[in-house]
Enzyme design. Structure first.
Site, PDB file in Angstrom:
ATOM      1  N   ALA A  66       0.807  -1.217   0.000  1.00 47.55           N
ATOM      2  CA  ALA A  66       0.000   0.000   0.000  1.00 47.55           C
ATOM      3  C   ALA A  66       0.847   1.278   0.000  1.00 47.55           C
ATOM      4  CB  ALA A  66      -0.933  -0.013   1.205  1.00 47.55           C
ATOM      5  N   THR A 126       0.677   5.647  -1.698  1.00 49.53           N
ATOM      6  CA  THR A 126       0.295   6.774  -0.822  1.00 49.53           C
ATOM      7  C   THR A 126       0.620   8.113  -1.499  1.00 49.53           C
ATOM      8  OG1 THR A 126       2.398   6.566   0.363  1.00 49.53           O
ATOM      9  CG2 THR A 126       0.468   5.531   1.381  1.00 49.53           C
ATOM     10  N   ARG A 154      -2.201   0.589   7.508  1.00 46.68           N
ATOM     11  CA  ARG A 154      -1.832   0.515   8.918  1.00 46.68           C
ATOM     12  C   ARG A 154      -1.250   1.780   9.515  1.00 46.68           C
ATOM     13  NH1 ARG A 154      -1.567  -4.299   6.767  1.00 46.68           N
ATOM     14  NH2 ARG A 154      -2.865  -5.861   7.754  1.00 46.68           N
ATOM     15  N   GLN A 193       0.419  -6.255  -3.871  1.00 46.79           N
ATOM     16  CA  GLN A 193      -0.683  -6.492  -2.934  1.00 46.79           C
ATOM     17  C   GLN A 193      -1.756  -5.432  -3.145  1.00 46.79           C
ATOM     18  OE1 GLN A 193       1.018  -7.626   1.210  1.00 46.79           O
ATOM     19  NE2 GLN A 193       2.621  -6.463   0.205  1.00 46.79           N
ATOM     20  N   HIS A 251      -3.752  -9.783  -4.583  1.00 50.58           N
ATOM     21  CA  HIS A 251      -4.970  -9.531  -3.798  1.00 50.58           C
ATOM     22  C   HIS A 251      -6.124  -9.069  -4.682  1.00 50.58           C
ATOM     23  CE1 HIS A 251      -2.443  -9.101   0.150  1.00 50.58           C
ATOM     24  NE2 HIS A 251      -2.553 -10.341  -0.276  1.00 50.58           N
ATOM     25  N   CYS A 260     -19.616 -12.580 -11.330  1.00 56.44           N
ATOM     26  CA  CYS A 260     -20.753 -13.340 -10.831  1.00 56.44           C
ATOM     27  C   CYS A 260     -20.246 -14.702 -10.343  1.00 56.44           C
ATOM     28  CB  CYS A 260     -21.784 -13.526 -11.945  1.00 56.44           C
ATOM     29  SG  CYS A 260     -23.092 -14.663 -11.446  1.00 56.44           S
ATOM     30  N   CYS A 272     -29.767 -13.829 -14.653  1.00 54.87           N
ATOM     31  CA  CYS A 272     -29.058 -14.591 -13.610  1.00 54.87           C
ATOM     32  C   CYS A 272     -29.354 -14.002 -12.216  1.00 54.87           C
ATOM     33  CB  CYS A 272     -27.561 -14.585 -13.917  1.00 54.87           C
ATOM     34  SG  CYS A 272     -26.545 -15.313 -12.638  1.00 54.87           S
ATOM     35  N   ILE A 312       9.461   6.117  -1.197  1.00 54.83           N
ATOM     36  CA  ILE A 312       9.681   5.319  -2.413  1.00 54.83           C
ATOM     37  C   ILE A 312       9.895   6.215  -3.631  1.00 54.83           C
ATOM     38  CG2 ILE A 312       8.638   3.658  -4.007  1.00 54.83           C
ATOM     39  CD1 ILE A 312       6.931   2.754  -1.518  1.00 54.83           C
TER      40      ILE A 312
HETATM   41  P1  NAD Z   1       0.440  -1.674   4.968  1.00 52.03           P
HETATM   42  O1  NAD Z   1      -0.495  -0.518   5.075  1.00 52.03           O
HETATM   43  O2  NAD Z   1       0.393  -2.723   5.996  1.00 52.03           O
HETATM   44  O3  NAD Z   1       1.947  -1.097   4.972  1.00 52.03           O
HETATM   45  C1  NAD Z   1       2.327  -0.038   4.160  1.00 52.03           C
HETATM   46  C2  NAD Z   1       3.753   0.367   4.535  1.00 52.03           C
HETATM   47  O4  NAD Z   1       4.187   1.330   3.593  1.00 52.03           O
HETATM   48  C3  NAD Z   1       3.859   0.973   5.919  1.00 52.03           C
HETATM   49  O5  NAD Z   1       4.894   0.331   6.641  1.00 52.03           O
HETATM   50  C4  NAD Z   1       4.223   2.444   5.643  1.00 52.03           C
HETATM   51  O6  NAD Z   1       5.131   2.984   6.567  1.00 52.03           O
HETATM   52  C5  NAD Z   1       4.871   2.368   4.280  1.00 52.03           C
HETATM   53  N1  NAD Z   1       4.703   3.570   3.450  1.00 52.03           N
HETATM   54  C6  NAD Z   1       3.595   4.313   3.259  1.00 52.03           C
HETATM   55  N2  NAD Z   1       3.821   5.266   2.341  1.00 52.03           N
HETATM   56  C7  NAD Z   1       5.125   5.143   1.959  1.00 52.03           C
HETATM   57  C8  NAD Z   1       5.963   5.855   1.054  1.00 52.03           C
HETATM   58  N3  NAD Z   1       5.507   6.875   0.319  1.00 52.03           N
HETATM   59  N4  NAD Z   1       7.250   5.445   0.917  1.00 52.03           N
HETATM   60  C9  NAD Z   1       7.741   4.417   1.657  1.00 52.03           C
HETATM   61  N5  NAD Z   1       6.985   3.710   2.524  1.00 52.03           N
HETATM   62  C10 NAD Z   1       5.690   4.065   2.664  1.00 52.03           C
HETATM   63  O7  NAD Z   1       0.243  -2.264   3.515  1.00 52.03           O
HETATM   64  P2  NAD Z   1       0.556  -3.708   2.900  1.00 52.03           P
HETATM   65  O8  NAD Z   1       1.806  -4.246   3.485  1.00 52.03           O
HETATM   66  O9  NAD Z   1       0.420  -3.541   1.443  1.00 52.03           O
HETATM   67  O10 NAD Z   1      -0.564  -4.702   3.393  1.00 52.03           O
HETATM   68  C11 NAD Z   1      -1.895  -4.411   3.659  1.00 52.03           C
HETATM   69  C12 NAD Z   1      -2.948  -4.642   2.604  1.00 52.03           C
HETATM   70  O11 NAD Z   1      -3.250  -3.375   2.136  1.00 52.03           O
HETATM   71  C13 NAD Z   1      -2.685  -5.390   1.359  1.00 52.03           C
HETATM   72  O12 NAD Z   1      -3.404  -6.573   1.429  1.00 52.03           O
HETATM   73  C14 NAD Z   1      -3.311  -4.511   0.232  1.00 52.03           C
HETATM   74  O13 NAD Z   1      -4.218  -5.297  -0.516  1.00 52.03           O
HETATM   75  C15 NAD Z   1      -4.045  -3.483   0.952  1.00 52.03           C
HETATM   76  N6  NAD Z   1      -4.190  -2.093   0.496  1.00 52.03           N
HETATM   77  C16 NAD Z   1      -4.051  -1.743  -0.805  1.00 52.03           C
HETATM   78  C17 NAD Z   1      -4.153  -0.398  -1.177  1.00 52.03           C
HETATM   79  C18 NAD Z   1      -3.998  -0.039  -2.630  1.00 52.03           C
HETATM   80  O14 NAD Z   1      -4.394  -0.818  -3.508  1.00 52.03           O
HETATM   81  N7  NAD Z   1      -3.400   1.102  -2.927  1.00 52.03           N
HETATM   82  C19 NAD Z   1      -4.384   0.580  -0.237  1.00 52.03           C
HETATM   83  C20 NAD Z   1      -4.540   0.192   1.103  1.00 52.03           C
HETATM   84  C21 NAD Z   1      -4.421  -1.141   1.451  1.00 52.03           C
END
Ligand code: NAD
Length: 253
Positions: free
Chosen positions: A26, A30, A38, A106, A124, A132, A162, A242
């Site tokens: 995720a 961001t 989280r 993910q 995921h 469906c 359906c 990142i």
């Molecule tokens: P997570 O939220 O558990 O962890 C995200 C990590 O990324 C955190 O440790 C955070 O500190 C770090 N982070 C956030 N922004 C950052 C940046 N700009 N640069 C560097 N690090 C950064 O997410 P996860 O490990 O992917 O697992 C949780 C679940 O979240 C997955 O199953 C996924 O399907 C789902 N998810 C997906 C999305 C999406 O599709 N964009 C959004 C939210 C959650």
């Protein structure tokens, strides 16, 4: 090692690598404005009983309640507004440089594909469609957004509709992750394994770093804002953004 040295090493390893497997979480998105799960502002902190609400059993038992909650959690209607960020684009540039780049993501937002990356395994699932569970017809995001409760419109052999309530394209709790074997294969074949923006708390995909940890020939790098429970698996651990780090490390041809 100083931060500058870490950046130089990342640049060097990316330049040398021929087969790069990237595991994204995720944190990758961001910078595009999509909250992670989280962090304090992440979506799950507002929805405490997430496992229950986003589970297969909840969908089966309360489909009418499931869909509005699902749409709110994933801000489904807004998805079209999100754009790939510098990090997604840097990964695409690696591909343009002739490297084989496999992205195991993910994320369910489709932003890697929108950046142009071609080998993307959405373990995921995806927000971009629903299906469906009875006749397997798939429906695009537009259809999902247009219907408060999306119901299958396919004509049956008896001549009726359906009318089964659709399942979302994202993997729900209690459901199987997709492309697990392919992801394992890609991780094992890489000469550089890169994790970007994941807390590595969600299984089984968080086992990939453990799987490659002891390969002496493979370089293993993680870029994450904060420490993770798997940092010990990596040769290079970069705590930072990142977009900034990757954009600086991949040449702009
Ligand atoms: P997570 O939220 O558990 O962890 C995200 C990590 O990324 C955190 O440790 C955070 O500190 C770090 N982070 C956030 N922004 C950052 C940046 N700009 N640069 C560097 N690090 C950064 O997410 P996860 O490990 O992917 O697992 C949780 C679940 O979240 C997955 O199953 C996924 O399907 C789902 N998810 C997906 C999305 C999406 O599709 N964009 C959004 C939210 C959650």
């Amino acid at each position: 090692m100083t931060r500058e040295d870490q950046g130089l090493l990342l640049k060097e390893w990316l330049s040398e690598a021929k087969r790069i497997t990237v595991l994204t979480g995720a944190g990758m998105s961001t910078e595009s404005g999509i909250p992670d799960f989280r962090s304090t502002e992440g979506v799950w902190t507002k929805h405490k009983s997430r496992e229950e609400l986003m589970s297969l059993s909840f969908l089966r038992r309360y489909p009418d309640e499931f869909w509005p909650i699902y749409k709110e959690i994933f801000q489904l209607k807004l998805q079209g507004d999100y754009q790939p960020n510098r990090g997604h684009i840097a990964l695409k540039r690696l591909e343009d440089l002739g490297k084989q780049v496999t992205i195991v993501t993910q994320n369910v937002d489709g932003l890697h594909q929108r950046a142009g990356s071609t080998r993307v395994l959405e373990v995921h699932g995806s927000l971009q469609h629903a299906f469906c569970p009875k006749c397997q017809t798939t429906y695009e995001l537009r259809f999902i957004n247009e219907h408060q409760l999306p119901i299958c419109q396919t004509l049956t052999s008896e001549g009726g509709l359906c009318q089964t309530i659709l399942h979302p394209g994202v993997v729900l709790f209690e459901d199987q992750v997709r492309y697990l074997n392919e992801s394992v294969q890609a991780a094992l074949e890489a000469d550089l394994f890169l994790v970007l923006g994941s807390s590595l708390q969600v299984g089984p995909i968080n086992q990939l770093p453990l799987l490659v940890e002891s390969d002496p020939l493979m370089k293993k790098v993680i870029i994450n804002r904060e420490r993770t429970i798997m940092d010990h698996c990596f040769d290079l651990v970069l705590h930072g953004e990142i977009g900034e780090l990757l954009d600086g490390a991949v040449p702009k041809s």
